[in-house]
Each structure stands twice: as C-alpha cells, then as structure tokens.
Design a protein around this motif. Structure first.
Motif, PDB file in Angstrom:
ATOM      1  N   UNK A 277      43.492  27.175  17.123  1.00  0.00           N
ATOM      2  CA  UNK A 277      44.708  26.829  17.840  1.00  0.00           C
ATOM      3  C   UNK A 277      45.890  27.256  16.985  1.00  0.00           C
ATOM      4  N   UNK A 278      46.948  27.698  17.648  1.00  0.00           N
ATOM      5  CA  UNK A 278      48.127  28.173  16.922  1.00  0.00           C
ATOM      6  C   UNK A 278      49.331  27.347  17.368  1.00  0.00           C
ATOM      7  N   UNK A 279      49.595  26.212  16.693  1.00  0.00           N
ATOM      8  CA  UNK A 279      50.743  25.385  17.082  1.00  0.00           C
ATOM      9  C   UNK A 279      52.088  26.050  16.801  1.00  0.00           C
ATOM     10  N   UNK A 280      52.115  26.915  15.770  1.00  0.00           N
ATOM     11  CA  UNK A 280      53.330  27.685  15.480  1.00  0.00           C
ATOM     12  C   UNK A 280      52.917  28.919  14.675  1.00  0.00           C
ATOM     13  N   UNK A 281      53.789  29.934  14.573  1.00  0.00           N
ATOM     14  CA  UNK A 281      53.397  31.190  13.901  1.00  0.00           C
ATOM     15  C   UNK A 281      52.969  31.033  12.451  1.00  0.00           C
ATOM     16  N   UNK A 282      53.412  29.975  11.783  1.00  0.00           N
ATOM     17  CA  UNK A 282      53.094  29.797  10.363  1.00  0.00           C
ATOM     18  C   UNK A 282      51.894  28.892  10.133  1.00  0.00           C
ATOM     19  N   UNK A 283      51.231  28.459  11.203  1.00  0.00           N
ATOM     20  CA  UNK A 283      50.158  27.471  11.046  1.00  0.00           C
ATOM     21  C   UNK A 283      49.015  27.798  11.998  1.00  0.00           C
ATOM     22  N   UNK A 284      47.814  27.827  11.459  1.00  0.00           N
ATOM     23  CA  UNK A 284      46.612  28.090  12.238  1.00  0.00           C
ATOM     24  C   UNK A 284      45.650  26.914  12.057  1.00  0.00           C
ATOM     25  N   UNK A 285      45.197  26.356  13.160  1.00  0.00           N
ATOM     26  CA  UNK A 285      44.249  25.249  13.105  1.00  0.00           C
ATOM     27  C   UNK A 285      42.863  25.750  13.486  1.00  0.00           C
ATOM     28  N   UNK A 286      41.938  25.706  12.541  1.00  0.00           N
ATOM     29  CA  UNK A 286      40.548  26.049  12.820  1.00  0.00           C
ATOM     30  C   UNK A 286      39.831  24.777  13.264  1.00  0.00           C
ATOM     31  N   UNK A 287      39.212  24.819  14.433  1.00  0.00           N
ATOM     32  CA  UNK A 287      38.558  23.652  15.017  1.00  0.00           C
ATOM     33  C   UNK A 287      37.055  23.903  15.067  1.00  0.00           C
ATOM     34  N   UNK A 288      36.302  22.981  14.482  1.00  0.00           N
ATOM     35  CA  UNK A 288      34.840  23.038  14.551  1.00  0.00           C
ATOM     36  C   UNK A 288      34.389  21.914  15.482  1.00  0.00           C
ATOM     37  N   UNK A 289      33.890  22.280  16.645  1.00  0.00           N
ATOM     38  CA  UNK A 289      33.415  21.292  17.617  1.00  0.00           C
ATOM     39  C   UNK A 289      31.894  21.219  17.534  1.00  0.00           C
ATOM     40  N   UNK A 290      31.406  20.031  17.209  1.00  0.00           N
ATOM     41  CA  UNK A 290      29.969  19.797  17.066  1.00  0.00           C
ATOM     42  C   UNK A 290      29.565  18.788  18.139  1.00  0.00           C
ATOM     43  N   UNK A 291      28.553  19.106  18.924  1.00  0.00           N
ATOM     44  CA  UNK A 291      28.187  18.214  20.018  1.00  0.00           C
ATOM     45  C   UNK A 291      26.678  18.227  20.258  1.00  0.00           C
ATOM     46  N   UNK A 292      26.228  17.221  21.034  1.00  0.00           N
ATOM     47  CA  UNK A 292      24.832  17.170  21.472  1.00  0.00           C
ATOM     48  C   UNK A 292      23.846  16.699  20.430  1.00  0.00           C
ATOM     49  N   UNK A 293      24.297  16.019  19.358  1.00  0.00           N
ATOM     50  CA  UNK A 293      23.371  15.627  18.290  1.00  0.00           C
ATOM     51  C   UNK A 293      23.013  14.149  18.391  1.00  0.00           C
ATOM     52  N   UNK A 294      21.830  13.830  17.909  1.00  0.00           N
ATOM     53  CA  UNK A 294      21.354  12.446  17.798  1.00  0.00           C
ATOM     54  C   UNK A 294      20.312  12.404  16.691  1.00  0.00           C
ATOM     55  N   UNK A 295      20.317  11.394  15.828  1.00  0.00           N
ATOM     56  CA  UNK A 295      21.156  10.191  15.818  1.00  0.00           C
ATOM     57  C   UNK A 295      22.586  10.466  15.372  1.00  0.00           C
ATOM     58  N   UNK A 296      23.349   9.383  15.255  1.00  0.00           N
ATOM     59  CA  UNK A 296      24.796   9.482  15.057  1.00  0.00           C
ATOM     60  C   UNK A 296      25.209  10.054  13.701  1.00  0.00           C
TER      61      UNK A 296
END
Length: 348
Positions: free
Chosen positions: A212-231
């Motif tokens: 995600x790029x909230x502004x030109x000087x900042x980049x947000x790298x997002x790691x989405x982890x899903x579907x796992x069990x146990x917690x």
C-alpha cells in the motif's frame, strides 16, 4: 437433588482419573449474556473448549444444543440432564438476584449482564476455576474460588450492593462452586479425550504479500496470513535475509477467527520506496512440520517453504521452457496451415 448430584460428581471423578495426563493446558469457558428489560430477561449461552464451540443454550428452554458430534457421547444422558438442571437453577437464581438488585437501586432498564465462567486444566493435574461478571460491558464482580469470596471489579454502590447480597445468599455461591469448581473440572477431563482429533487439527497457512502506498515517501508492505489452525503463529519480516527487529515501522493485528474455525492476521512493515533492500515475510506454524513459509516481496503470488526454494526455481524454469516450446510449435503449425490455405487458393 443433592444425592444424585453427589453421586454424579463421584462417578465423574472416578472416570476422569482413568485417563492419562494432559499434554498441555485446556480451558472450558461458558459465556452468558442476559439482557434485562421491563418485560423480562433474555439470556444467551455458549460453551467453548479452548476455541471450539461445544454447544449453545436453547433460547426458550435453556436446554443444551450440541454443536460438535463428539460432545454428547462423552457423557451419559443422565449426566447431561444433571448439568442442564444445574444450569437452569443457576440462571433462575442469577436472574432473580440481578433483577431484585436493579429494582432496589433504581437501575434503569434495559441493561446487559455478562458472565464468563469455567475452568482451566493443567498438565500436572491441577486446575483453576474462574467466574467473572460484567455490567453493560464493564468489569463488575469476580469470584475467588480459593477464598470463596466475591470481589469488586468496580467500586460503585450497585457493585457493593450485589456483592453483599451474594455474601448473604450462600446457596447461590455454593451452586457456583459446584458447577465450575467441581463439575467443570471433572467433565472437561473426560470430554478432552473425545475432542482429541478436533484439538489436534492442523491446517496450513496461506500467505500473500502486497503493498500500500499512503504517500510517495512511504510504502507499507502487508503480509496477510490466513486459513491456519491452531491459533499460535509466528510472523516476521526479513530484510536481506535478516529478521527485522521490533520497532515503530512494524505493526500487526492479533489472530482473528475465520468462519471455518481457522485464523488470519496481517503484519505490516513500513519502508521507504526503492530503498534497495530485499524483503520477505516468514511464517512459522505447527502445521508446517518445522519448516517456514517464505513469501518474498515482489513475487507475492509464490509461497516458498524454506528448503524448497531451489526446487521451486527448477519448476518455474521447466514451466517456462514448456511454454516456449509450445508457442514455437503453435507458430509452426499456424505457418503450415497458412501455407496450405494459400496453395488451395492458387489451385482454384
């Protein structure tokens, strides 16, 4: 009522003693939400073994409706009947006490009383029971099973009044102790052995990295982890192969439940655009058998278990080669087909 209950508890303790020690701690939690209105009380109840939903209370009858096929066979029908009777007696007394206190103190309707009670069993064979009461979403009272006393969680006139009422109403306190300090502990020890497959279920996580790029000087790298069990899960960011230490540039959500009794979370790393480093998200989970799941930034559609990266590169290379060969053959066949069509036109 007392004699059958004592016989029930004695039999449960003998049966529970026949099982081997527990490998880890387990918690049975009963959640109760009672909405008090001018016209009456509406109560909902849910039973959980760790994060597995065992059953709910039917809205009108307060009968137990089982949500897992292995819960009912864990105890004889007579034992479930005894538990339902105790739950009904407890709810009747609870509603009466709270309603009387609200009228005595002029508490305006409607309001919500919430209770969380249950027991935790430890591997060494010990256990701990607990009971908490909330009023309109705020801590109100708790019960100390060790000392047998009700403790204030907020110092208000209403909380002090309810505590004094409970101190004088010993029958209700004794019922709470029996239900959560004895029955809960003995029954969980039995139910655990029927719940083994569900509790030991392992589901591997799926991970993807995007930006995600909230502004030109900042980049947000997002790691989405899903579907796992146990917690329990560990998610970390690697910068040039080294783990990024905790700091203001790192943030994460707690594991949140999915509808299929798996979990998801997001880990976010703030970086400067084109900073020249290589980033990857590393996921460690019990279902991976000691391996790690690596998702590099820039190739977030590929999920690489550690140790299999070389094999993945070979597979990608082989796939690319096959595509090139297929395209060359298709071009060759197309050229042959065009040539045949041209010859056919000239012959006519």
């Amino acid at each position: 009522m007392l004699v059958p209950l004592l016989l029930f508890l004695a039999g449960a303790r003998l049966l529970a003693a026949a099982f081997p020690p527990l490998p880890r701690s387990y918690t049975l939690r009963l959640l109760q939400t009672s909405t008090f209105q001018d016209g009456g009380v509406d109560t909902e109840g849910l039973g959980l073994l760790d994060d597995i939903e065992l059953g709910v209370l039917e809205h009108r009858t307060w009968a137990i409706r089982f949500l897992q096929p292995w819960v009912r066979p864990a105890l004889p029908r007579g034992d479930w009947d005894a538990i339902e009777d105790m739950v009904r007696i407890y709810l009747n007394k609870f509603h009466h006490l709270v309603w009387a206190g609200a009228v005595e103190k002029g508490v305006p309707f409607p309001f919500v009383a919430q209770c969380t009670a249950g027991c935790e069993l430890f591997p060494n064979g010990s256990s701990k029971a607990f009971a908490y009461v909330a009023y309109d979403g705020r801590d109100f009272l708790s019960y100390d099973m060790g000392s047998g006393t009700w403790l204030l969680r907020q110092d208000t006139d209403l909380a002090r009044y309810v505590r004094e009422t409970l101190r004088n109403y010993t029958a209700f306190t004794e019922l709470v102790e029996v239900l959560f300090n004895s029955t809960c502990v003995d029954d969980v020890d039995i139910i655990l052995h029927y719940a083994k497959e569900a509790l030991e279920r392992q589901v591997k996580p799926v991970a993807v990295v995007f930006a995600k790029v909230p502004n030109p000087a900042r980049l947000l790298l997002v790691c989405r982890v899903t579907g796992f069990y146990p917690r329990p899960v560990s998610v970390a960011w690697l910068r040039d192969g080294q783990e990024v230490p905790p700091g203001p540039e790192l943030s994460a959500t707690p594991p949140l439940p999915n509808a299929d009794l798996t979990y998801q979370l997001r880990s976010i790393l703030a970086v400067a655009p084109r900073d020249g480093h290589r980033y990857a998200c590393r996921v460690q989970h019990s279902s991976l058998g000691g391996r790690s799941l690596l998702v590099p930034w820039g190739n977030s559609g590929v999920i690489l278990p550690a140790g299999l990266a070389a094999a993945t590169v070979v597979l990608v290379a082989a796939t690319a080669t096959a595509v090139v060969v297929w395209m060359r053959r298709r071009r060759k066949y197309q050229e042959m087909d065009d040539s045949e069509r041209s010859s056919s036109v000239r012959s006519h």
